[in-house]
Write an enzyme that holds these catalytic residues in place. Structure first.
Site, short mmCIF file in Angstrom:
data_model
loop_
_atom_site.label_atom_id
_atom_site.label_comp_id
_atom_site.label_asym_id
_atom_site.label_seq_id
_atom_site.Cartn_x
_atom_site.Cartn_y
_atom_site.Cartn_z
N TYR A 23 -34.64 11.83 22.65
CA TYR A 23 -36.00 11.88 22.13
C TYR A 23 -37.13 11.67 23.14
O TYR A 23 -38.28 11.93 22.81
CB TYR A 23 -36.15 10.91 20.95
CG TYR A 23 -35.42 11.41 19.73
CD1 TYR A 23 -35.92 12.50 19.01
CD2 TYR A 23 -34.21 10.87 19.33
CE1 TYR A 23 -35.25 13.01 17.92
CE2 TYR A 23 -33.53 11.37 18.23
CZ TYR A 23 -34.06 12.45 17.53
OH TYR A 23 -33.40 12.96 16.45
N PHE A 35 -33.86 3.24 8.96
CA PHE A 35 -34.18 4.44 8.18
C PHE A 35 -33.66 5.65 8.89
O PHE A 35 -33.27 5.57 10.06
CB PHE A 35 -35.68 4.54 7.91
CG PHE A 35 -36.52 4.71 9.15
CD1 PHE A 35 -36.83 5.98 9.62
CD2 PHE A 35 -36.98 3.62 9.86
CE1 PHE A 35 -37.60 6.14 10.78
CE2 PHE A 35 -37.74 3.77 11.00
CZ PHE A 35 -38.04 5.02 11.46
C1 LIG Z 1 -29.13 16.15 18.35
C2 LIG Z 1 -29.20 17.56 17.71
C3 LIG Z 1 -30.07 17.46 16.46
C4 LIG Z 1 -29.81 18.51 18.75
O1 LIG Z 1 -30.13 19.76 18.13
P1 LIG Z 1 -30.28 21.12 18.99
O2 LIG Z 1 -30.86 22.15 18.10
O3 LIG Z 1 -29.02 21.42 19.68
O4 LIG Z 1 -31.36 20.70 20.08
P2 LIG Z 1 -32.30 21.73 20.87
O5 LIG Z 1 -31.52 22.95 21.26
O6 LIG Z 1 -33.58 21.97 20.12
O7 LIG Z 1 -32.59 20.87 22.15
C5 LIG Z 1 -33.86 20.47 22.53
C6 LIG Z 1 -33.74 19.64 23.78
O8 LIG Z 1 -33.03 18.43 23.51
C7 LIG Z 1 -31.88 18.33 24.36
N1 LIG Z 1 -30.81 17.72 23.57
C8 LIG Z 1 -30.37 18.13 22.39
N2 LIG Z 1 -29.39 17.32 21.97
C9 LIG Z 1 -29.20 16.39 22.92
C10 LIG Z 1 -28.32 15.31 23.05
N3 LIG Z 1 -27.43 15.00 22.11
N4 LIG Z 1 -28.40 14.55 24.16
C11 LIG Z 1 -29.32 14.85 25.11
N5 LIG Z 1 -30.18 15.88 25.05
C12 LIG Z 1 -30.11 16.65 23.95
C13 LIG Z 1 -31.57 19.75 24.76
O9 LIG Z 1 -30.84 19.78 25.96
C14 LIG Z 1 -32.95 20.35 24.89
O10 LIG Z 1 -33.53 19.92 26.10
P3 LIG Z 1 -34.60 20.84 26.90
O11 LIG Z 1 -35.56 21.38 25.87
O12 LIG Z 1 -35.22 19.84 27.82
O13 LIG Z 1 -33.79 21.87 27.57
C15 LIG Z 1 -27.79 18.08 17.33
O14 LIG Z 1 -26.96 18.04 18.47
C16 LIG Z 1 -27.13 17.27 16.22
O15 LIG Z 1 -27.24 17.61 15.06
N6 LIG Z 1 -26.36 16.18 16.56
C17 LIG Z 1 -25.66 15.38 15.59
C18 LIG Z 1 -26.61 14.59 14.69
C19 LIG Z 1 -27.60 13.75 15.46
O16 LIG Z 1 -27.26 13.04 16.41
N7 LIG Z 1 -28.89 13.83 15.07
C20 LIG Z 1 -29.96 13.05 15.67
C21 LIG Z 1 -30.22 11.94 14.73
S1 LIG Z 1 -31.36 10.76 15.36
#
Ligand SMILES: CC(C)(COP(=O)(O)OP(=O)(O)OC[C@H]1O[C@@H](n2cnc3c(N)ncnc32)[C@H](O)[C@@H]1OP(=O)(O)O)[C@@H](O)C(=O)NCCC(=O)NCCS
Length: 383
Positions: A123, A383
């Protein structure tokens, strides 16, 4: 092509299924209606793949309030339910959903957005920084004794769940008003009081200790330890009374709790080694949507004046009599930092000197002393 739009009722079963898959939650279908009532779907977006209509992303927010130093309560959207389908990861779906949510939150006039994070590296790129921390502690109950004079006669009472309902809500509201870093819990009371088996994560039903100025809730966990989920005291007397009562929970060898790092429990005990810190965890992450509004909302323990650049935008921050005036300026900054670094200072989680030693900002550090607070902030509700 990915379509992002506001969630509607017809999306809900798929939203629920995706969330269960993404977080590996052992929720049963029976949990669905109760969880549904915590959400306002107008505050949620779904992402669908236009090629086949599959739901591939969910994100939303709870309408929360956040207490800041000095006691003001800001509207703070609590970003939640963030997940992207494994088939569509790293394609920018999360980024698109968060851009949409943040635009809506700005339009609502929110000065900050907050969340709790599943991982520590997701984040910051979206502007969030750690704004509250918590220490996980293990208390050896058989050796933990409060110093003299012991509190008493004790006013804390073990109360059954039904009888605790209204008093816990009222005490939480008072505690939220008095505690920087805490968020409101209004959406969650129905689920909290229902205390369904699937939300106990292997622990017992929730037990309550109530004092006129505070409360403790706990479960007996699968290792037969008393796991304190809430330790919320409005006064030092209430805290001492509740701790003496907790330490009187004979049978249990071990009591666990999450406490702010400046919690005085060790100093209250005859043997400070009865308390061991087993983890330190980030809790609330905060993003600034409106830097001047956020900085003016809190109070400050000392006065000062500086030009602070946040993500390259300079603001003149003038604190007089503890209250701040903050305006965008053309002046050269005396200190420059990112929004996520400022999040650490904002509620008082991280001392300016610690950030200085970590090289987290450029410029003159002394002016940042105005951000110092005498208490660690505390989130209070997940939350
Ligand atoms: C985390 C999650 C929501 C990321 O979704 P995503 O659509 O793949 O993310 P995006 O493609 O929009 O990535 C945006 C940026 O975040 C980064 N990012 C995404 N997931 C990441 C992770 N787990 N760790 C580190 N960086 C991450 C990407 O590398 C990208 O970076 P950049 O824009 O600097 O190149 C997805 O992996 C997921 O559903 N994970 C399981 C549930 C979870 O952990 N949700 C978060 C709850 S707080």
């Amino acid at each position: 092509m990915i379509e992002i739009r506001t969630a509607v009722e017809a999306d809900w079963p798929e939203m629920f299924a995706q969330d269960v898959r993404a977080f590996g939650s052992p929720f049963e279908t029976e949990a669905r209606p109760l969880i549904r009532r915590t959400l306002d779907l107008d505050r949620f977006v779904v992402a669908r793949d236009s090629s086949d209509g599959a739901l591939v992303g969910v994100a939303g927010s709870f309408a929360l309030t956040l207490t800041v130093p000095g006691g003001a309560q800001l509207d703070a959207p609590g970003v939640t339910w963030v997940s992207v389908a494994p088939s569509h990861r790293r394609l920018g779906v999360l980024r698109s959903m968060l851009d949409e949510l943040h635009a809506r939150h700005r339009a609502e006039g929110a000065a900050v957005a907050v969340l709790t994070a599943s991982e520590g590296t997701i984040y910051e790129r979206f502007g969030y920084g750690v704004a509250t921390l918590v220490d996980e502690v293990t208390i050896a109950r058989r050796t933990a004794r409060l110093r003299d004079p012991l509190p008493g006669p004790l006013r804390s009472r073990a109360v059954e769940a039904d009888a605790a309902r209204e008093r816990v809500e009222e005490l939480y509201r008072r505690w939220h008003a008095a505690t920087p870093g805490s968020v409101s819990a209004e959406q969650f009371w129905e689920l909290f009081h229902a205390d369904p088996e699937w939300a106990r994560w292997g622990g017992s039903a929730r037990r309550y200790l109530l004092h006129p100025d505070g409360f403790v809730t706990y479960r007996v966990d699968e290792k037969d330890r008393a796991q304190l989920d809430d330790v919320k005291a409005l006064t030092d007397d209430a805290a001492a009374d509740l701790w003496q009562t907790v330490l009187g929970l004979d049978i249990f060898d071990v009591v666990t709790a999450d406490l702010p790092s400046d919690h005085p429990l060790r100093e209250m005990l005859v043997d400070p080694r009865s308390v061991k810190t087993t983890d330190r965890k980030d809790r609330l992450w905060l993003k600034f949507l409106d830097v001047p509004a956020a900085l003016e909302a809190r109070t400050y323990e000392s006065d000062g004046d500086l030009v602070l650049a946040v993500d390259g935008v300079p603001y003149r921050l003038t604190v007089s009599g503890g209250t701040a005036r903050c305006r965008a300026t053309e002046e050269a900054p005396s200190v420059s930092m990112t929004g996520p670094t400022l999040a650490g200072l904002y509620l008082g989680a991280t001392a300016p000197s610690t950030l200085d030693r970590a090289g987290r900002f450029a410029g003159e550090s002394t002016a940042l002393r105005i951000f110092s607070t005498s208490r660690q902030p505390e989130l209070g509700t997940s939350f």
